[in-house]
Write a protein that holds these residues in place. Structure first.
Motif, PDB file in Angstrom:
ATOM      1  N   PRO A   1      95.025 -58.300-115.806  1.00 24.61           N
ATOM      2  CA  PRO A   1      94.818 -59.262-116.893  1.00 24.61           C
ATOM      3  C   PRO A   1      95.961 -60.284-116.997  1.00 24.61           C
ATOM      4  O   PRO A   1      97.091 -60.003-116.577  1.00 24.61           O
ATOM      5  CB  PRO A   1      94.759 -58.381-118.141  1.00 24.61           C
ATOM      6  N   LEU A   2      95.643 -61.434-117.585  1.00 23.46           N
ATOM      7  CA  LEU A   2      96.601 -62.534-117.695  1.00 23.46           C
ATOM      8  C   LEU A   2      97.902 -62.091-118.398  1.00 23.46           C
ATOM      9  O   LEU A   2      99.000 -62.477-117.987  1.00 23.46           O
ATOM     10  CB  LEU A   2      95.951 -63.708-118.449  1.00 23.46           C
ATOM     11  N   ALA A   3      97.768 -61.252-119.435  1.00 21.90           N
ATOM     12  CA  ALA A   3      98.959 -60.822-120.181  1.00 21.90           C
ATOM     13  C   ALA A   3      99.919 -60.081-119.248  1.00 21.90           C
ATOM     14  O   ALA A   3     101.149 -60.241-119.345  1.00 21.90           O
ATOM     15  CB  ALA A   3      98.533 -59.922-121.335  1.00 21.90           C
ATOM     16  N   GLU A   4      99.367 -59.302-118.333  1.00 23.58           N
ATOM     17  CA  GLU A   4     100.204 -58.559-117.382  1.00 23.58           C
ATOM     18  C   GLU A   4     100.897 -59.530-116.408  1.00 23.58           C
ATOM     19  O   GLU A   4     102.086 -59.382-116.107  1.00 23.58           O
ATOM     20  CB  GLU A   4      99.304 -57.578-116.612  1.00 23.58           C
ATOM     21  N   LEU A   5     100.148 -60.531-115.957  1.00 27.26           N
ATOM     22  CA  LEU A   5     100.747 -61.536-115.053  1.00 27.26           C
ATOM     23  C   LEU A   5     101.913 -62.234-115.740  1.00 27.26           C
ATOM     24  O   LEU A   5     102.973 -62.438-115.138  1.00 27.26           O
ATOM     25  CB  LEU A   5      99.712 -62.594-114.672  1.00 27.26           C
ATOM     26  N   LYS A   6     101.708 -62.584-117.017  1.00 27.74           N
ATOM     27  CA  LYS A   6     102.755 -63.302-117.755  1.00 27.74           C
ATOM     28  C   LYS A   6     104.019 -62.449-117.868  1.00 27.74           C
ATOM     29  O   LYS A   6     105.132 -62.956-117.790  1.00 27.74           O
ATOM     30  CB  LYS A   6     102.238 -63.727-119.132  1.00 27.74           C
ATOM     31  N   GLU A   7     103.845 -61.150-118.056  1.00 22.59           N
ATOM     32  CA  GLU A   7     104.988 -60.219-118.089  1.00 22.59           C
ATOM     33  C   GLU A   7     105.699 -60.213-116.742  1.00 22.59           C
ATOM     34  O   GLU A   7     106.926 -60.276-116.652  1.00 22.59           O
ATOM     35  CB  GLU A   7     104.506 -58.788-118.415  1.00 22.59           C
ATOM     36  N   ASN A   8     104.898 -60.151-115.660  1.00 25.13           N
ATOM     37  CA  ASN A   8     105.464 -60.106-114.309  1.00 25.13           C
ATOM     38  C   ASN A   8     106.260 -61.363-113.973  1.00 25.13           C
ATOM     39  O   ASN A   8     107.284 -61.295-113.292  1.00 25.13           O
ATOM     40  CB  ASN A   8     104.363 -59.920-113.251  1.00 25.13           C
ATOM     41  N   ILE A   9     105.772 -62.506-114.478  1.00 23.34           N
ATOM     42  CA  ILE A   9     106.441 -63.782-114.186  1.00 23.34           C
ATOM     43  C   ILE A   9     107.900 -63.749-114.628  1.00 23.34           C
ATOM     44  O   ILE A   9     108.783 -64.289-113.956  1.00 23.34           O
ATOM     45  CB  ILE A   9     105.678 -64.949-114.853  1.00 23.34           C
ATOM     46  N   LYS A  10     108.176 -63.038-115.732  1.00 21.74           N
ATOM     47  CA  LYS A  10     109.551 -62.971-116.249  1.00 21.74           C
ATOM     48  C   LYS A  10     110.500 -62.353-115.228  1.00 21.74           C
ATOM     49  O   LYS A  10     111.690 -62.598-115.243  1.00 21.74           O
ATOM     50  CB  LYS A  10     109.585 -62.145-117.542  1.00 21.74           C
ATOM     51  N   ARG A  11     109.936 -61.540-114.327  1.00 24.72           N
ATOM     52  CA  ARG A  11     110.789 -60.846-113.339  1.00 24.72           C
ATOM     53  C   ARG A  11     110.817 -61.545-111.980  1.00 24.72           C
ATOM     54  O   ARG A  11     111.539 -61.134-111.090  1.00 24.72           O
ATOM     55  CB  ARG A  11     110.289 -59.403-113.153  1.00 24.72           C
ATOM     56  N   VAL A  12     110.006 -62.589-111.809  1.00 23.69           N
ATOM     57  CA  VAL A  12     109.949 -63.251-110.500  1.00 23.69           C
ATOM     58  C   VAL A  12     110.862 -64.474-110.498  1.00 23.69           C
ATOM     59  O   VAL A  12     110.675 -65.391-111.295  1.00 23.69           O
ATOM     60  CB  VAL A  12     108.498 -63.685-110.148  1.00 23.69           C
ATOM     61  N   LYS A  13     111.835 -64.444-109.617  1.00 27.31           N
ATOM     62  CA  LYS A  13     112.787 -65.561-109.540  1.00 27.31           C
ATOM     63  C   LYS A  13     112.072 -66.796-108.969  1.00 27.31           C
ATOM     64  O   LYS A  13     111.306 -66.679-108.017  1.00 27.31           O
ATOM     65  CB  LYS A  13     113.943 -65.158-108.632  1.00 27.31           C
ATOM     66  N   LEU A  14     112.334 -67.944-109.570  1.00 23.82           N
ATOM     67  CA  LEU A  14     111.672 -69.163-109.090  1.00 23.82           C
ATOM     68  C   LEU A  14     112.250 -69.594-107.749  1.00 23.82           C
ATOM     69  O   LEU A  14     113.449 -69.523-107.527  1.00 23.82           O
ATOM     70  CB  LEU A  14     111.859 -70.276-110.126  1.00 23.82           C
ATOM     71  N   ARG A  15     111.350 -70.037-106.862  1.00 18.44           N
ATOM     72  CA  ARG A  15     111.783 -70.526-105.548  1.00 18.44           C
ATOM     73  C   ARG A  15     112.270 -71.964-105.636  1.00 18.44           C
ATOM     74  O   ARG A  15     112.044 -72.633-106.620  1.00 18.44           O
ATOM     75  CB  ARG A  15     110.588 -70.547-104.585  1.00 18.44           C
ATOM     76  N   THR A  16     112.836 -72.415-104.540  1.00 17.03           N
ATOM     77  CA  THR A  16     113.312 -73.807-104.523  1.00 17.03           C
ATOM     78  C   THR A  16     112.142 -74.784-104.692  1.00 17.03           C
ATOM     79  O   THR A  16     111.007 -74.460-104.413  1.00 17.03           O
ATOM     80  CB  THR A  16     114.028 -74.112-103.202  1.00 17.03           C
ATOM     81  N   ASP A  17     112.478 -75.945-105.110  1.00 14.54           N
ATOM     82  CA  ASP A  17     111.558 -77.004-105.482  1.00 14.54           C
ATOM     83  C   ASP A  17     110.694 -77.483-104.296  1.00 14.54           C
ATOM     84  O   ASP A  17     111.213 -77.987-103.308  1.00 14.54           O
ATOM     85  CB  ASP A  17     112.474 -78.133-105.986  1.00 14.54           C
ATOM     86  N   PHE A  18     109.382 -77.379-104.420  1.00  5.39           N
ATOM     87  CA  PHE A  18     108.454 -77.774-103.356  1.00  5.39           C
ATOM     88  C   PHE A  18     108.530 -79.291-103.109  1.00  5.39           C
ATOM     89  O   PHE A  18     108.783 -79.735-101.986  1.00  5.39           O
ATOM     90  CB  PHE A  18     107.042 -77.356-103.778  1.00  5.39           C
ATOM     91  N   LYS A  19     108.358 -80.039-104.185  1.00  2.07           N
ATOM     92  CA  LYS A  19     108.332 -81.502-104.039  1.00  2.07           C
ATOM     93  C   LYS A  19     109.633 -82.025-103.411  1.00  2.07           C
ATOM     94  O   LYS A  19     109.612 -82.830-102.479  1.00  2.07           O
ATOM     95  CB  LYS A  19     108.119 -82.141-105.419  1.00  2.07           C
ATOM     96  N   LYS A  20     110.752 -81.524-103.933  1.00  4.16           N
ATOM     97  CA  LYS A  20     112.056 -81.991-103.435  1.00  4.16           C
ATOM     98  C   LYS A  20     112.213 -81.723-101.938  1.00  4.16           C
ATOM     99  O   LYS A  20     112.767 -82.533-101.205  1.00  4.16           O
ATOM    100  CB  LYS A  20     113.169 -81.299-104.218  1.00  4.16           C
ATOM    101  N   SER A  21     111.674 -80.593-101.495  1.00  7.84           N
ATOM    102  CA  SER A  21     111.840 -80.225-100.080  1.00  7.84           C
ATOM    103  C   SER A  21     111.043 -81.154 -99.155  1.00  7.84           C
ATOM    104  O   SER A  21     111.311 -81.234 -97.965  1.00  7.84           O
ATOM    105  CB  SER A  21     111.417 -78.773 -99.852  1.00  7.84           C
ATOM    106  N   LEU A  22     110.030 -81.844 -99.713  1.00  7.86           N
ATOM    107  CA  LEU A  22     109.184 -82.708 -98.871  1.00  7.86           C
ATOM    108  C   LEU A  22     109.692 -84.136 -98.759  1.00  7.86           C
ATOM    109  O   LEU A  22     109.343 -84.847 -97.821  1.00  7.86           O
ATOM    110  CB  LEU A  22     107.754 -82.773 -99.446  1.00  7.86           C
ATOM    111  N   VAL A  23     110.485 -84.545 -99.747  1.00  8.96           N
ATOM    112  CA  VAL A  23     110.890 -85.952 -99.787  1.00  8.96           C
ATOM    113  C   VAL A  23     112.231 -86.138 -99.098  1.00  8.96           C
ATOM    114  O   VAL A  23     113.265 -85.700 -99.597  1.00  8.96           O
ATOM    115  CB  VAL A  23     110.951 -86.464-101.243  1.00  8.96           C
ATOM    116  N   LYS A  24     112.195 -86.780 -97.932  1.00  7.33           N
ATOM    117  CA  LYS A  24     113.421 -87.040 -97.179  1.00  7.33           C
ATOM    118  C   LYS A  24     113.515 -88.545 -96.953  1.00  7.33           C
ATOM    119  O   LYS A  24     112.500 -89.232 -96.897  1.00  7.33           O
ATOM    120  CB  LYS A  24     113.389 -86.303 -95.854  1.00  7.33           C
TER     121      LYS A  24
END
Ligand SMILES: O=C(O)c1ccccc1NCC(=O)[C@H](O)[C@H](O)COP(=O)(O)O
Length: 266
Positions: free
Chosen positions: A22-45
């Protein structure tokens, strides 16, 4: 098989996922998942066209493409110089799943795009909970584009908004899109034509990151698309089919180096 069959199947599997996690469980899990580096920034050179490599074991147009796993290919994508990794997570037609995203997250520090048919906010939260830094939103499929982009921003993710015509590009820009994708694949017959990017690139404002998706086979294709002012290319099948993945990725990445051109204004 038709595109609508893929969407119907996606709706069916989505309902099963929502019950399983359920969505509530996903939202709890998100708190423990470290955010990855920025997708957009990695594409713009400044000078280079970036390459996003896609894990794609099968597709509606080709059937089985490769038996290699995420663990086999993602390290080669990274070593070959990819700027980001796209992971298909659709099960029935592309023979992948959301766990492959989590696996990729453990293997690479590159930004990760969840590539799927996104129909519901649930899938955006799910993507973030499984480690994605970006998600694909199709302008004609996601029910409320502005809301979808806002959820991505709230979750510190990027939305790659896929557009098929000038009207969709205009809607995407008005809805707050910062990264726009032009898919070279026709969803009626699944054939690819790089001329689609040629027709639409100039409709995408210069402050927006532009990704050309599908149908890139060779360094010559990278060269052709670079001249149209794209920032990045999304490449799946030709890499997955190659018997020398590292060399294949590297040849596309090297062709993209110093090849970036300013986008034509309309
Ligand atoms: O790849 C397909 O056959 C396909 C069919 C129907 C809907 C979507 C499809 N592909 C999704 C993609 O957009 C591609 O996986 C991605 O752009 C990479 O394309 P390619 O390099 O041509 O594998």
């Amino acid at each position: 098989m038709k595109f609508i069959d893929i969407i119907r199947e996606r709706e069916r599997l989505l309902e099963i996922r929502k019950k399983y996690q359920p969505l509530a469980e996903l939202k709890e899990n998100i708190k423990r998942v470290k955010l990855r580096t920025d997708f957009k920034k990695s594409l713009v050179k400044e000078d280079d066209v970036s390459i996003i490599c896609e894990y794609k074991p099968a597709s509606p147009s080709l059937g089985e493409i490769s038996q290699l796993t995420v663990g086999d290919v993602v390290p080669l994508f990274e070593e070959g110089g990819a700027s980001a990794v796209s992971v298909l997570t659709e099960e029935s037609f592309f023979k992948s799943n959301i766990d492959n995203l989590k696996l990729a997250c453990r293997i690479t520090r590159l930004p990760l795009l969840r590539k799927d048919f996104i129909l519901d906010p649930y899938q955006i939260y799910e993507a973030r909970a499984y480690g994605a830094s970006a998600i694909l939103l199709m302008a004609d499929i996601y029910p409320d584009l502005k809301e979808g982009i806002e959820i991505c921003k709230y979750l510190d993710m990027d939305a790659l908004v896929e557009c098929k015509n000038p009207e969709e590009i205009e809607t995407a820009v008005k809805s707050g899109a910062e990264v726009i994708g032009i898919n070279n694949r026709d969803f009626n017959d699944f054939k690819t034509d790089l001329g689609r990017t040629e027709k639409l690139a100039s409709y995408v404002p210069s402050n927006i990151t532009l990704v050309s998706e599908s149908g890139v086979q060779s360094p010559e294709d990278v060269d052709f698309l670079s001249k149209l002012g794209v920032d990045a290319l999304l490449v799946g099948s030709s890499i997955m089919k190659s018997s020398h993945i590292l060399e294949k990725v590297n040849s596309l990445v090297l062709t993209g180096k110093n090849s970036k051109t300013r986008r034509q204004k309309r």
